[in-house]
Design an enzyme around this catalytic site. Structure first.
Site, PDB file in Angstrom:
ATOM      1  N   ASP A  42       3.425   4.536   1.098  1.00  0.00           N
ATOM      2  CA  ASP A  42       3.281   3.217   0.477  1.00  0.00           C
ATOM      3  C   ASP A  42       3.929   2.132   1.336  1.00  0.00           C
ATOM      4  O   ASP A  42       5.149   2.100   1.476  1.00  0.00           O
ATOM      5  CB  ASP A  42       3.934   3.249  -0.912  1.00  0.00           C
ATOM      6  CG  ASP A  42       3.464   2.112  -1.793  1.00  0.00           C
ATOM      7  OD1 ASP A  42       3.037   1.078  -1.250  1.00  0.00           O
ATOM      8  OD2 ASP A  42       3.526   2.257  -3.025  1.00  0.00           O
ATOM      9  N   ASP A  43       3.108   1.290   1.929  1.00  0.00           N
ATOM     10  CA  ASP A  43       3.586   0.161   2.752  1.00  0.00           C
ATOM     11  C   ASP A  43       4.137   0.592   4.109  1.00  0.00           C
ATOM     12  O   ASP A  43       4.872  -0.173   4.751  1.00  0.00           O
ATOM     13  CB  ASP A  43       4.654  -0.677   2.020  1.00  0.00           C
ATOM     14  CG  ASP A  43       4.120  -1.408   0.791  1.00  0.00           C
ATOM     15  OD1 ASP A  43       2.943  -1.223   0.438  1.00  0.00           O
ATOM     16  OD2 ASP A  43       4.896  -2.168   0.184  1.00  0.00           O
ATOM     17  N   CYS A  82      -1.381  -2.332  -3.534  1.00  0.00           N
ATOM     18  CA  CYS A  82      -1.322  -0.957  -4.047  1.00  0.00           C
ATOM     19  C   CYS A  82      -2.452  -0.521  -4.975  1.00  0.00           C
ATOM     20  O   CYS A  82      -3.118   0.473  -4.728  1.00  0.00           O
ATOM     21  CB  CYS A  82       0.012  -0.748  -4.756  1.00  0.00           C
ATOM     22  SG  CYS A  82       1.411  -0.924  -3.657  1.00  0.00           S
ATOM     23  N   ARG A  86      -5.671   2.000  -3.984  1.00  0.00           N
ATOM     24  CA  ARG A  86      -5.863   3.301  -4.625  1.00  0.00           C
ATOM     25  C   ARG A  86      -7.193   3.399  -5.361  1.00  0.00           C
ATOM     26  O   ARG A  86      -7.800   4.465  -5.442  1.00  0.00           O
ATOM     27  CB  ARG A  86      -4.705   3.582  -5.586  1.00  0.00           C
ATOM     28  CG  ARG A  86      -3.439   3.995  -4.866  1.00  0.00           C
ATOM     29  CD  ARG A  86      -2.200   3.803  -5.741  1.00  0.00           C
ATOM     30  NE  ARG A  86      -1.013   4.280  -5.062  1.00  0.00           N
ATOM     31  CZ  ARG A  86      -0.441   3.675  -4.017  1.00  0.00           C
ATOM     32  NH1 ARG A  86      -0.945   2.549  -3.544  1.00  0.00           N
ATOM     33  NH2 ARG A  86       0.628   4.183  -3.432  1.00  0.00           N
ATOM     34  N   LYS A 135       3.036   7.932  -6.865  1.00  0.00           N
ATOM     35  CA  LYS A 135       2.666   6.731  -7.632  1.00  0.00           C
ATOM     36  C   LYS A 135       1.169   6.690  -7.926  1.00  0.00           C
ATOM     37  O   LYS A 135       0.353   6.672  -7.014  1.00  0.00           O
ATOM     38  CB  LYS A 135       3.074   5.483  -6.849  1.00  0.00           C
ATOM     39  CG  LYS A 135       2.765   4.196  -7.601  1.00  0.00           C
ATOM     40  CD  LYS A 135       3.370   2.999  -6.919  1.00  0.00           C
ATOM     41  CE  LYS A 135       2.468   2.430  -5.846  1.00  0.00           C
ATOM     42  NZ  LYS A 135       2.992   1.173  -5.285  1.00  0.00           N
ATOM     43  N   HIS A 137      -0.738   4.257 -10.278  1.00  0.00           N
ATOM     44  CA  HIS A 137      -1.067   2.830 -10.150  1.00  0.00           C
ATOM     45  C   HIS A 137      -2.503   2.451 -10.457  1.00  0.00           C
ATOM     46  O   HIS A 137      -3.001   1.430  -9.990  1.00  0.00           O
ATOM     47  CB  HIS A 137      -0.674   2.310  -8.753  1.00  0.00           C
ATOM     48  CG  HIS A 137       0.056   0.992  -8.842  1.00  0.00           C
ATOM     49  ND1 HIS A 137       0.656   0.368  -7.782  1.00  0.00           N
ATOM     50  CD2 HIS A 137       0.272   0.177  -9.919  1.00  0.00           C
ATOM     51  CE1 HIS A 137       1.205  -0.773  -8.174  1.00  0.00           C
ATOM     52  NE2 HIS A 137       0.984  -0.913  -9.468  1.00  0.00           N
ATOM     53  N   SER A 160       4.615   0.448  -9.464  1.00  0.00           N
ATOM     54  CA  SER A 160       5.523   0.373  -8.305  1.00  0.00           C
ATOM     55  C   SER A 160       6.998   0.483  -8.679  1.00  0.00           C
ATOM     56  O   SER A 160       7.422   0.089  -9.760  1.00  0.00           O
ATOM     57  CB  SER A 160       5.294  -0.916  -7.525  1.00  0.00           C
ATOM     58  OG  SER A 160       4.077  -0.835  -6.833  1.00  0.00           O
ATOM     59  N   HIS A 225       7.914   1.827   0.000  1.00  0.00           N
ATOM     60  CA  HIS A 225       7.808   0.567  -0.742  1.00  0.00           C
ATOM     61  C   HIS A 225       9.211   0.140  -1.169  1.00  0.00           C
ATOM     62  O   HIS A 225       9.993   0.966  -1.633  1.00  0.00           O
ATOM     63  CB  HIS A 225       6.913   0.790  -1.964  1.00  0.00           C
ATOM     64  CG  HIS A 225       6.510  -0.454  -2.703  1.00  0.00           C
ATOM     65  ND1 HIS A 225       7.411  -1.215  -3.398  1.00  0.00           N
ATOM     66  CD2 HIS A 225       5.309  -1.058  -2.856  1.00  0.00           C
ATOM     67  CE1 HIS A 225       6.773  -2.241  -3.952  1.00  0.00           C
ATOM     68  NE2 HIS A 225       5.498  -2.171  -3.639  1.00  0.00           N
ATOM     69  N   ASP A 277      -1.033   3.284   2.356  1.00  0.00           N
ATOM     70  CA  ASP A 277      -1.929   2.558   1.434  1.00  0.00           C
ATOM     71  C   ASP A 277      -2.202   1.123   1.853  1.00  0.00           C
ATOM     72  O   ASP A 277      -3.148   0.502   1.390  1.00  0.00           O
ATOM     73  CB  ASP A 277      -1.364   2.583   0.004  1.00  0.00           C
ATOM     74  CG  ASP A 277      -0.158   1.662  -0.179  1.00  0.00           C
ATOM     75  OD1 ASP A 277       0.607   1.468   0.787  1.00  0.00           O
ATOM     76  OD2 ASP A 277       0.030   1.155  -1.298  1.00  0.00           O
ATOM     77  N   ASN A 278      -1.347   0.567   2.701  1.00  0.00           N
ATOM     78  CA  ASN A 278      -1.535  -0.782   3.251  1.00  0.00           C
ATOM     79  C   ASN A 278      -0.414  -1.028   4.257  1.00  0.00           C
ATOM     80  O   ASN A 278       0.506  -0.215   4.385  1.00  0.00           O
ATOM     81  CB  ASN A 278      -1.542  -1.872   2.165  1.00  0.00           C
ATOM     82  CG  ASN A 278      -0.377  -1.826   1.201  1.00  0.00           C
ATOM     83  OD1 ASN A 278      -0.542  -1.522   0.022  1.00  0.00           O
ATOM     84  ND2 ASN A 278       0.833  -2.095   1.687  1.00  0.00           N
ATOM     85  N   LYS A 298       0.966  -6.347   4.912  1.00  0.00           N
ATOM     86  CA  LYS A 298       0.545  -6.201   3.510  1.00  0.00           C
ATOM     87  C   LYS A 298       0.080  -7.525   2.910  1.00  0.00           C
ATOM     88  O   LYS A 298       0.631  -8.588   3.252  1.00  0.00           O
ATOM     89  CB  LYS A 298       1.732  -5.663   2.709  1.00  0.00           C
ATOM     90  CG  LYS A 298       1.497  -5.520   1.214  1.00  0.00           C
ATOM     91  CD  LYS A 298       2.666  -4.819   0.540  1.00  0.00           C
ATOM     92  CE  LYS A 298       2.448  -4.749  -0.969  1.00  0.00           C
ATOM     93  NZ  LYS A 298       3.406  -3.888  -1.657  1.00  0.00           N
TER      94      LYS A 298
HETATM   95 MG    MG Z   1       1.447  -0.361  -0.925  1.00  0.00          MG
END
Ligand code: MG
Length: 500
Positions: A42-43, A82, A86, A135, A137, A160, A225, A277-278, A298
């Protein structure tokens, strides 16, 4: 009759018995469909993996995926945030098509619509054991939870990890973070330093338990994240501060999963996919990752937001040590994996394509996409075709002023209560310390200029026109707030508020 004939039969029979014995040792039929392991950090930035150029964090296990598999240098997430990211991964659709945007929170009544055909549902129908660790989400309320969407097991959080007392700005209004096991909340405000370790231990146990049948192990890690945490074994050990500790613990996790696959003889029966994810949450400064050579991070449609460090490994099927630069996106995984495992493709229109040739073919296989589009919320901001990427005129978030320190975003001391309550891009900018910037119409040659620095729009009006035309049919279907177009093919999200 010659004497060789019975000998041949005996040899053939022995061969079959030997093959069966080998299969038994491996615990399953070699012709069974492959396990799918999907690790989704994540991130994490494009520049936070060794084989993608990271110099200050050590990622030997991520790098091993590249050495033993294929490195994808132009793989994209569908949106750099996020929930939307997803939604695309699970549904094979641009998030706009399924009305999933931004990041859901503890008050959200919407979720991924039950009528969408998701990756875990497809695999479960095919007989896979399915688990999500991390996660979710895609819906906060029970109606849209993982176990209602094809997963047998869930250990993790619904939204998150900054939707908590750790939020730098909104902490006073945030509830405790629930940790779920299945449909039950087993802890409130769990120790976030143990997330990576706990998800990894559960993953290893899952592989052990399900080694005799196909499985889908989905690990959408909570880290890195913000707020970031590493366990005691990793905190203070990297050369890149706490952020580096977190990435190196995630790398350890990848190594544990690979070791479990190897231990049970599953290497050649398992497709392992790794990506983020980004891009990095750049306003968090020392607690954010790096986009490497790419622009921004992001929440933007620049390459640093949407291009992800993607690795795939499947010994014996994906050629080892190879690189694919063809453009592909997470929307492609559902149709591709359905093709690989003989699963049911969605009946509804999706945006993804089967990219099996990019995985298992030679390195020169071409992208099946004439164009890929990049939305931020409801704005169609950019389109890529081949080497070219066109940005339509749009606002975006950029870091300016004081860098983020110690878990606080940039410009933290200048925040006022009034600025925090703004809506839209200015509200996001206020809460996370960004400035709003503006790009004119801009054309970039990503082969020569992956950092999107040299605007060639006036030099190549024909290319601008061609890419703009390629975006038109998608804009008509999915709409575009920048040009006021209302989409004709947008499907609703699920919404319990409408039912109650
Ligand atoms: Mg993310």
């Amino acid at each position: 009759m010659t004497p060789t004939r019975p000998n041949f039969l005996v040899c053939a029979l022995l061969g079959v018995m030997l093959a069966l014995a080998v299969d038994h040792a491996h615990g399953r039929d070699e012709s069974a469909p492959p396990n799918i392991v999907l690790i989704y950090t994540d991130d994490q930035g494009y520049g936070d993996v060794g084989c993608f150029g990271a110099a200050d964090v050590k990622t030997p296990s991520m790098d091993r995926l590249a050495a033993e598999g294929r490195q994808f240098t132009s793989f994209y997430v569908a949106q750099a945030v996020c929930t939307a990211s997803r939604a695309a991964l699970m549904s094979g659709c641009y998030p706009t098509r399924v009305s999933m945007a931004g990041a859901l929170n503890h008050t959200s009544t919407v979720g991924i619509h039950p009528d969408e055909w998701l990756l875990p549902e497809m695999l479960k129908e095919r007989g896979y054991a399915t688990i999500i660790l991390g996660k979710w989400h895609l819906g906060t309320v029970p109606e849209f939870a993982p176990l209602e969407n094809g997963f047998d097991q869930f250990l993790g959080i619904p939204y998150s990890n900054d939707n908590t007392k750790y939020h730098p700005v909104l902490h006073a209004t945030m509830p405790p973070l629930p940790l779920y096991d299945g449909r039950e909340v087993i802890e409130q405000d769990p120790d976030q330093a143990l997330f990576t370790k706990r998800f990894t231990e559960r993953a290893v146990a899952f592989i052990e338990a399900e080694k005799d049948r196909p499985f889908f192990l989905y690990m959408p890690h909570v880290m890195p994240h913000v707020p970031i945490f590493a366990s005691g074994s990793f905190e203070g050990t990297s050369a890149r501060g706490l952020y580096g500790d977190v990435i190196e613990e995630l790398d350890w996790s990848v190594g544990q999963v690979l070791a479990a696959l190897e231990k049970h003889g599953l290497d050649e029966q398992t497709l392992v996919i790794f990506m983020s994810d980004n891009g990095p949450f750049l306003s968090y400064g020392e607690h954010a990752g790096s986009s490497g050579p790419l622009r921004e991070g992001k929440l933007t449609t620049f390459e640093g937001g949407v291009r992800t460090p993607c690795l795939m490994r499947w010994p014996g099927t994906i050629p080892a040590g190879t690189v694919c630069d063809a453009a592909a996106m997470t929307i492609d995984l559902l149709p591709t994996i359905a093709g690989l495992v003989g699963g049911t493709q969605p009946e509804r229109t999706i945006d993804g394509e089967d990219i099996r040739p990019l995985l298992t073919g030679d390195e020169t296989a071409a992208s099946p996409h004439k164009a890929l589009v990049f939305y931020a919320g409801g704005e169609l901001q950019a389109v890529r075709s081949g080497r070219w990427k066109l940005h339509f005129e749009h606002d975006y978030l950029t870091v300016a002023g004081e860098p983020g320190r110690n878990g606080k975003p940039s410009n933290f001391d200048k925040l006022t209560p009034a600025s925090i309550t703004q809506s839209g891009i200015h509200g996001i900018a206020s809460r996370h310390g960004y400035k709003v910037a503006h790009t004119p119409l801009a054309l970039y040659d990503l082969e020569k200029d992956p950092g999107e620095q040299h605007n060639l729009a006036t030099r190549h009006p024909d290319v601008v026109q061609r890419l703009a035309s390629l975006a038109e049919p998608i804009r008509a279907e999915l709409g575009d707030r920048l040009s006021g177009v209302v989409g004709t093919a947008i499907r609703p999200a699920g919404n319990v508020a409408e039912d109650r």
